[in-house]
Structures are given as structure tokens and as C-alpha cells.
Enzyme design. Structure first.
Site, PDB file in Angstrom:
ATOM      1  N   TYR A 195       0.850  -1.200   0.000  1.00  0.00           N
ATOM      2  CA  TYR A 195       0.000   0.000   0.000  1.00  0.00           C
ATOM      3  C   TYR A 195       0.879   1.242   0.000  1.00  0.00           C
ATOM      4  O   TYR A 195       1.768   1.395   0.847  1.00  0.00           O
ATOM      5  CB  TYR A 195      -0.873  -0.031   1.251  1.00  0.00           C
ATOM      6  CG  TYR A 195      -1.883   1.064   1.355  1.00  0.00           C
ATOM      7  CD1 TYR A 195      -3.180   0.876   0.889  1.00  0.00           C
ATOM      8  CD2 TYR A 195      -1.570   2.276   1.941  1.00  0.00           C
ATOM      9  CE1 TYR A 195      -4.121   1.881   1.004  1.00  0.00           C
ATOM     10  CE2 TYR A 195      -2.512   3.285   2.057  1.00  0.00           C
ATOM     11  CZ  TYR A 195      -3.784   3.082   1.586  1.00  0.00           C
ATOM     12  OH  TYR A 195      -4.705   4.075   1.709  1.00  0.00           O
ATOM     13  N   TYR A 236      -5.916   6.047  -6.673  1.00  0.00           N
ATOM     14  CA  TYR A 236      -6.219   5.778  -5.273  1.00  0.00           C
ATOM     15  C   TYR A 236      -7.580   5.110  -5.097  1.00  0.00           C
ATOM     16  O   TYR A 236      -8.547   5.748  -4.719  1.00  0.00           O
ATOM     17  CB  TYR A 236      -6.134   7.075  -4.469  1.00  0.00           C
ATOM     18  CG  TYR A 236      -6.054   6.853  -2.986  1.00  0.00           C
ATOM     19  CD1 TYR A 236      -5.212   5.885  -2.454  1.00  0.00           C
ATOM     20  CD2 TYR A 236      -6.817   7.594  -2.098  1.00  0.00           C
ATOM     21  CE1 TYR A 236      -5.133   5.657  -1.100  1.00  0.00           C
ATOM     22  CE2 TYR A 236      -6.749   7.387  -0.733  1.00  0.00           C
ATOM     23  CZ  TYR A 236      -5.897   6.414  -0.237  1.00  0.00           C
ATOM     24  OH  TYR A 236      -5.823   6.205   1.114  1.00  0.00           O
TER      25      TYR A 236
END
Lengths: 386, 135
Positions: free
Chosen positions: A287, A337
Site C-alpha cells: 500500500y 487511489y
């Protein structure tokens, strides 16, 4: 009950990633979910569980998606009130539901109009600690994570060049990913020519907000073997909320040590849950809402010794030809995102051998993380050995 | 490096924080302290985050501490602060314990640099910043 090997991801689905979808979030979620089910080769009506997450109500509920997919019923349904910490945790819940016999085929999705709707970079969140941040102009995640990154740089000797190496390497992968919003080549010089958003982060250090949806379908490993795609078996999974992690996910004051994040806190549980070690990993999908978070992930999981992640990336070790390819989709930095649901999906594609020009050779095992601060989750996915 | 703050998003005190904000308005620097385990913490909470005791009071604090980390904001999506950029925000570890974030009012940020609380006012709202204290 041990979750290891009980369930597998058998399909992935995406909408287009855009900056102005012109569509409702429900429409995006439905398309991504339908695509994941079709990818797995399963009739949609066989889905009996849905898990999703929403950050301050920026998504649609599992109930709504069940309705839009015209599912006959759900036996497992969960809407998590979380952000980027959630994707691996949501998949973990799907695996738990399947292992417990509560559901057979569980969709996990994330959908939002993150660019054309309310932007995470400028939304004002109702949270207990907002009153200590907003009045002084401490208003965005780029700023909170930058505050961590500065301390990390002070303590480890990590440099701007190391952050730049993350951005440049991630962009190289993104050039090979049709979904990525940022696909133009990025040189080190161009990185340093780009303006600061919040020192130490320049524009390429920051993720790009996106409209879109992404979904995966989870089923039992046994059932997965009858479907058309090779299963990505969920070999291990872990979640952690660090002690004193804060009163909300924008709290930058309660946790005392910015040197490391949740990845270090859950590493032991994660590797134990899978019966594997960092040396067993062929790739990693970390991430990366911001470039520094990738470095925290590599070190926290024990993939790279403490303080050495920056030099590791700068030396080309995370490239496709390196010892550990990392963020093969170009990361959240470049693909967009989707709060890390797309990070999970990329790991599945790699295990399934569907990574196209960015495919890791003989990708048998990979680790995925979700989250940037003191709570988060992770998965170990492996190729089916049966 | 740091300009004077002109933009403001007004704080919205809640039941756990209103007394602390009242002290700030009077330019009194106080921190929550647990009278059971004697730890000082921030932000205000109904119980001590170290020992969970509800014996929490607001106590006068020195306001002296050291810079833990900092950022320099060059771009903001928040219109309230467009005229402020670039500005520096530091996180400070107080000598009495607890960490707080605030504007750096003067000087350049250095890790471990000694700073002290400085009250300032924007549009009638008293806020807490930090100035180098040379200690």
C-alpha cells in the site's frame, strides 16, 4: 480454526479508472463486482456474500450492490467504516465467512468517485482530533504522512533521492499498466523538477485521486479448482490496531513512534498465519498512498532490514529484474487511489500469471498490505499447490 | 520559511476538549494529566490512554519541548490556507510528556531543537504555535 489455505481469490473486476466518471458510485461498484464474477466464470446469482468498506460514506453499501446485482439473497454482509487499512481485512473477512461455512462466494469491492466527487485530499472529516489539526492548516493525509516520513528520514538516513527512486520505479511499472492514470515516463531529473506538495513529498510522491471501482471474488479453495482461473490461495492474513493508535485515522498525535507503522506490528502474526517467511515471497504489493509508505512496508514486514528500504529500491531490487519486484501495477501512486483494493487485485493477477508486460517470472507467492499508519492489514497469496 | 498564519478553520470543541480550548482562549497552557499514573498526554480524553483511569485533570504545563518532526506545506487544496503557503508545522514532544502539532513561528525546523509554546490569534481565535527557545 486456521484460515490458511481455506479460501482463494478467483476473479478480479475493474471499471475504467478516470478523473470524472460521470456515473454514480453504485454504477461503478456494480460494474466492478459483475466483472469480478464474470472473470471467475461464476453465475452472478451464486454470490451469497458481500464485504466492502467506506470512508466517511464515500461508497455504497453491500446491501445496495446486492440489489443492483439482483442477487436472490446474502448470507454474509459487512460494511466496514474504514479507509485504506481495509482491503486485505475485507478479503480476510470473506475468507473467514467461507471457512466458517457462512457463505460460499463472497464479493469484496471498493468504489468511489474519489476525484470528481469528494476528494480525500480536501474533505473535512468529522473526527475527534480534527479540532487540533484543521485550525492550524494541518488538513490532509499528504501532510500527516509527510510528518511521519520526515521523522523516518531523520532516524534512518533515508533521503529525497530514495523517495524519488520509489516514484521513478513505480512509474516504470505504470508505463506497462493500461489502467494507470499516470503512465508517462518519469526520470529522476523530472522527479526533482516537480514541485513540493508538502516537503518532503513532491507531486510524484503522492497518490492520484481516481473515480472507479475494483472488486475480487473469494470462494473456497476446493470450489476454486473447478473455476476457469487459477486460484490465488489466501495462505495467510492479519489485521492489527496498534496500542494508542489514535482516536481516529487522522490522529497524528497519539502514536509515539513515526519510525514504523502497522506493518511491523502485524508481521509476526502474518508470517505465522501462512507458515511462511519473507524469503518465500516472489513479489510484494505494498500500500503506497505516499512513497514513504512503501519503504515502511518493506522494512516492517521484514522483507528488507530496518533502515535499508530506500537503498534497496534505489539499487533496483524492486524492479521486475530485481530480487523482489514491488508494486507491479505502478502502485496507488500511479494506478490511482482505489484505497488499495487495486493493490490486492494486482497481487491476484500476478499469482494468476496475468500481469502482461509487468508479470513477475514464476510468481508463486506474494504479500499484499493495506494501510499507512498504525492500523492495517495484510495477506499472503500463493499459487495453488494441488 | 514560515509566514504568519492568516487562514483559519475554527476549532469545534467537544465535551472532552472544551475545557482545554477555554484555557487556550485565556492563553493558559495546560495539558491533560492522569493523577493515578501521573502521565501527561494529548489530546484530551475521558480516561488516561496509559492506564485507563478516569482520574484525568488539566494541569499547568511548561510549554517547553523539542521538535520531533516537521513538514513544510507548499500546496493546499484547502482554500482557507491558500494565502499562507509555504508554512511549517512542527510536532513537538513536551518536556512534561505528550505531543502536539503547531505552526513554527520563526526560525528553521531542526530535529530535537528546543521550542516553546507561543500563543497567537487569528480572527479572534487563540491558537498555539511554537518558537525556538534556544535551550
Amino acid at each position: 480454526m486456521n484460515l490458511s489455505g481455506e479460501a482463494a481469490i478467483v476473479g478480479v473486476g475493474y471499471t475504467d479508472f478516470t478523473q470524472n466518471s460521470g456515473r454514480s458510485v453504485l454504477s461503478l461498484a456494480t460494474e466492478a463486482c459483475r466483472a469480478a464474477v464474470e472473470d471467475a466464470g461464476l453465475p452472478t446469482g451464486e454470490v451469497d456474500g458481500i464485504v466492502s468498506f467506506s470512508f466517511q460514506n464515500d461508497s455504497v453499501t453491500a446491501q445496495a450492490v446486492a440489489c443492483s446485482l439482483a442477487l436472490p439473497r446474502l448470507n454474509y454482509c459487512l460494511d466496514l467504516n474504514l479507509g485504506g487499512q481495509a482491503p486485505c481485512f475485507a478479503v480476510m473477512h470473506a475468507a473467514m465467512a467461507i471457512a466458517a461455512g457462512l457463505a460460499r462466494n463472497v464479493l469484496v469491492y471498493r468504489a468511489l468517485n474519489g476525484r470528481s466527487g469528494e476528494r480525500v485530499g480536501s474533505r473535512r472529516f468529522k473526527s475527534p482530533t480534527a479540532q487540533y489539526r484543521y485550525p492550524i492548516g494541518l488538513t490532509a493525509y499528504s501532510q500527516y504522512i509527510a510528518m511521519w516520513a520526515r521523522r523516518y528520514m531523520i532516524e534512518t538516513g533515508t533521503t529525497y533521492e530514495h523517495l524519488g527512486a520509489v516514484a521513478v520505479q513505480s512509474r516504470w511499472y505504470a508505463e506497462r499498466n493500461r489502467r494507470a492514470l499516470r503512465r508517462t515516463p518519469l526520470s529522476t531529473k523530472e522527479y526533482f523538477d516537480s514541485p513540493f506538495v508538502v516537503d518532503p513529498f513532491r507531486v510524484p510522491d503522492c497518490t492520484i485521486e481516481v473515480d472507479g471501482g475494483c472488486a475480487v471474488l473469494v470462494t473456497s479453495t476446493e470450489a476454486a479448482r473447478e473455476l476457469r482461473r487459477p486460484p490465488a490461495v489466501i495462505q495467510g492474513a492479519a489485521w492489527v490496531t496498534g496500542g494508542r493508535s489514535g482516536l481516529d485515522i487522522g490522529d497524528v498525535l497519539s502514536w509515539p513512534d513515526y519510525r514504523f507503522n502497522f506493518a511491523r506490528l502485524l508481521a509476526g502474526d502474518l508470517w505465522r498465519s501462512a507458515g511462511m517467511s519473507p524469503a518465500d515471497m516472489d513479489f510484494a504489493e505494498i500500500y503506497d498512498c505516499f512513497s514513504s509508505v512503501l519503504l515502511y512496508g518493506l522494512e516492517g514486514l521484514g522483507l528488507v532490514p530496518e533502515g535499508e528500504a530506500g537503498p534497496f529500491v534505489a539499487a533496483g531490487e524492486t524492479a521486475l529484474t530485481g530480487s523482489l519486484p514491488v508494486n507491479t501495477h505502478g502502485g496507488l501512486l500511479n494506478e490511482g487511489y482505489l484505497h488499495g483494493m487495486n493493490t490486492v487485485a494486482e497481487a491476484v493477477l500476478q499469482i494468476q500469471g496475468r500481469g502482461e508486460d509487468r508479470q513477475v517470472a514464476d510468481a508463486r507467492a506474494g504479500v499484499v498490505t493495506s494501510g499507512g499508519l498504525v492500523d492495517g492489514s495484510a495477506l499472503i497469496l500463493v499459487r495453488d499447490s494441488a | 520559511m514560515s509566514r504568519h498564519q492568516t487562514g483559519l478553520i475554527r476549532p469545534t470543541p467537544d465535551l472532552d476538549s472544551s475545557k482545554w480550548w477555554s484555557a487556550v482562549a485565556e492563553r493558559r497552557f495546560v495539558l491533560p494529566r492522569c493523577t493515578t499514573c501521573n502521565s501527561t498526554f494529548f489530546p484530551p480524553m475521558p480516561t488516561c490512554p496509559r492506564c485507563a483511569s478516569p482520574t484525568v485533570d488539566l494541569c499547568d504545563a511548561s510549554g517547553r519541548g523539542r521538535v520531533y518532526s516537521w513538514i513544510v506545506v507548499h500546496r493546499t487544496l484547502d482554500p482557507d490556507f491558500h494565502d499562507d503557503v509555504p508554512y511549517t508545522i512542527v510536532t513537538v514532544d513536551f518536556d512534561d510528556g505528550a505531543r502536539m502539532a503547531g505552526r513554527l513561528c520563526g526560525g528553521n525546523p531542526q530535529p530535537g531543537a528546543a521550542v516553546a509554546v507561543e500563543f497567537y490569534e487569528v480572527d479572534g481565535q487563540v491558537l498555539i504555535g511554537f518558537r525556538p527557545s534556544g535551550g
